[in-house]
Design an enzyme around this catalytic site. Structure first.
Site: not given
Length: 558
Positions: A41, A114-115, A162, A256, A285
């Site tokens: 990101y 997350s990622y 996304w 989430d 989230h």
């Protein structure tokens, strides 16, 4: 303690690709343990600093490394970035490189959500010897249950939003030498992102969305996995937790989008006798505050408090010191194996296990005239019907979602959903006493359709004495059918910890869509990557003694 920052520090991967990281380190003293975050990101994006708090961690005695993953922002790599594929190998190489940084004590932990949580698991599965602990937040276990799909339906709202958001960096790199082309492509991409709700989500086929071809970008992974199922292993944790002989601090939220994945990673790690810890709060989230949706769970529920145990940053730091620098580990109580926030009673509770062995699966039966009761229905009950039209799906209203800002996360007023003719609503009598539901919630619906394929969506809600209905958990299952033939279908609603208060009523929705969270079943049976035609379907739900449609609640008695 002062902190020095080095920008774009290069690390060379095994194939010669150079990845770059920013390194935050205490200005004096050492050696220090290393905390590593790997993300796609942009390591310099302000939101990343707000979530990871690199300076704060460095001031508390860690070297903090934040790296752009392959093909992203400052790192080299493919001109068309591909999620997941390289995270295992690159994670291994980066951990070994980070452990050898000046001032390091040679021990590495990994952080992020997350990622970033998945890059931790992928690195841990590749087994770099210097990696000593991981702290994944709000991440998945099985990509086909929460990331790419859920119950056979595409996790569509997340996937499309996304993928388009991540496409911007790809387009800027691709057209770096042609500013006019870059501007035109980025402008079109941003327009598509702004119009997701009005046009983008409605385009077909859902399983081969035209936007990906238009911009030449990769999707989050559903379409790739549809064509190459074995590729899902690039981000699959499920079934492999026993291979990770490391302590893990697993943090998740009841609302989430990857809620069940966090729980599964913990339970499978504990089953393999790994030192796993679990924290579950009333969070969505990336939203760790006390206010979620229409409910304020209180100051003590937030990341800033954890029931007055301290800020999560400090709790995480103390946990890492025990594993990465035991000689400097703080005194005081350690985290329990499980720390749960129980919604409804709005309190934190320490447990020794998950799921709770004292929870008793209890059937709550759908009945005639919209009733919901703990007693089995009689044999002669009628069948409920409704018409599901893919051209007019039930709109996503709250829940464990990750969608554009038009869609709020968490518990929301369900009046708009319950007023629709394509949503069956079943409601209990007011409760005489509090009812705690903590664990996995499942529904068994005896259903028939006149279509060759359709979806069944089930939602559990809490209705207060004034009639406000708030969603607690929901789930979906996509089925191929014999038209007109009743069959029992299992719908997994995932998990919760929730006290339904005395005087409140339980409510169950049965319907066939929740759009755009999940893609619309077109009711034709055509493949999801080619189907563009759709038709309405006549849906039937049975609830009699021989076909007892019901929701199964893990009830905990005090």
């Amino acid at each position: 303690m002062d902190v020095t920052i080095e920008s774009d520090v290069p690390a060379t991967m095994r194939d010669g690709t150079v990845l770059r990281a920013d390194v935050y380190r205490p200005s004096t003293g050492g050696p220090y343990p290393v905390l590593l975050a790997r993300l796609p990101y942009g390591k310099s994006v302000p939101l990343v600093g707000a979530q990871l708090e690199m300076v704060g961690l460095a001031r508390s005695g860690f070297i903090v490394v934040v790296q752009d993953t392959r093909g992203r922002f400052a790192s080299d790599g493919e001109s068309t970035w591909e999620p997941w594929t390289y995270e295992g190998d690159d994670g291994y190489d980066t951990v070994r490189w980070a452990a050898a940084l000046p001032g390091s004590n040679g021990r590495v932990g990994m952080i992020g959500s997350s990622y970033l949580g998945n890059t931790q698991w992928m690195a841990a599965l590749s087994k770099p010897p210097e990696l000593q602990a991981i702290a994944p937040q709000v991440t998945w276990s099985e990509p086909n249950e929460g990331l790419f799909a859920r119950g056979g339906a595409i996790e569509f709202g997340l996937n499309l939003m996304w993928s388009l958001m991540q496409g911007a960096d790809t387009l800027m790199k691709r057209h770096a030498d042609d500013p006019a082309a870059m501007t035109a492509q980025l402008s079109a991409l941003i327009t598509d992102m702004d119009q997701l709700n009005s046009t983008g989500y409605w385009k077909l086929p859902s399983g081969r969305h035209p936007a990906y071809q238009r911009y030449g970008i990769h999707d989050l992974g559903f379409e790739h996995a549809l064509r190459h199922p074995e590729w899902s292993a690039a981000c699959r944790v499920s079934g492999r937790q026993a291979e990770v002989d490391l302590p893990s601090l697993n943090v998740g939220g009841w609302y989430d989008v990857f809620q069940q994945g966090t729980l599964d990673n913990f339970t499978q790690s504990r089953a393999a006798a790994r030192p796993a810890t679990l924290i579950m709060g009333p969070w969505a989230h990336g939203l760790f505050t006390g206010q979620i949706g229409d409910v304020n769970f209180g100051v003590a529920s937030s990341f800033e408090s954890l029931g007055f145990r301290g800020r999560y940053l400090d709790v995480q730091s103390a946990w890492f010191r025990r594993w990465l620098a035991p000689e400097a580990a703080p005194s005081g109580p350690e985290l329990p194996p499980v720390l749960l926030f129980v919604m409804g009673s709005n309190e934190w509770r320490e447990e020794q296990e998950w799921p709770l062995s004292r929870a008793v699966d209890t059937d709550l039966y759908l009945g005639a005239d919209g009733t919901l009761a703990f007693r089995k229905p009689p044999a002669d009950e009628s069948i409920d019907t409704y018409r599901y039209d893919p051209a007019d799906p039930v709109p996503t209203t709250g829940g464990a979602i990750l969608l554009p800002s038009e869609y709020r996360m968490g518990p929301l007023d369900q009046a708009r959903v319950e007023a629709r003719p394509d949503v069956l609503v079943y409601t209990s009598e007011p409760l005489a006493e509090d009812l705690e539901v903590t664990g996995r919630v499942r529904a068994f619906v005896h259903a028939a359709t006149d279509a060759p394929s359709t979806d069944w969506v089930v939602r559990l809600c809490d209705v207060d004495p004034e009639g406000l209905s708030l969603n607690v958990v929901d789930g979906i299952v996509r089925v191929d059918t014999t038209p007109g033939e009743f069959a029992e279908h299992l719908v997994d609603l995932w998990s919760t910890s929730y006290v339904f208060r005395a005087g409140h009523r339980l409510r169950v929705h049965v319907t066939s869509s929740c759009f755009p969270r999940w893609d619309r079943n077109l009711n034709t049976g055509e493949p999801v990557d080619s189907g563009t035609d759709f038709r309405p379907a006549r849906q039937e739900i049975a609830h009699d003694a021989l076909r007892p449609s019901r929701i199964v609640l893990p009830v905990v008695r005090s």
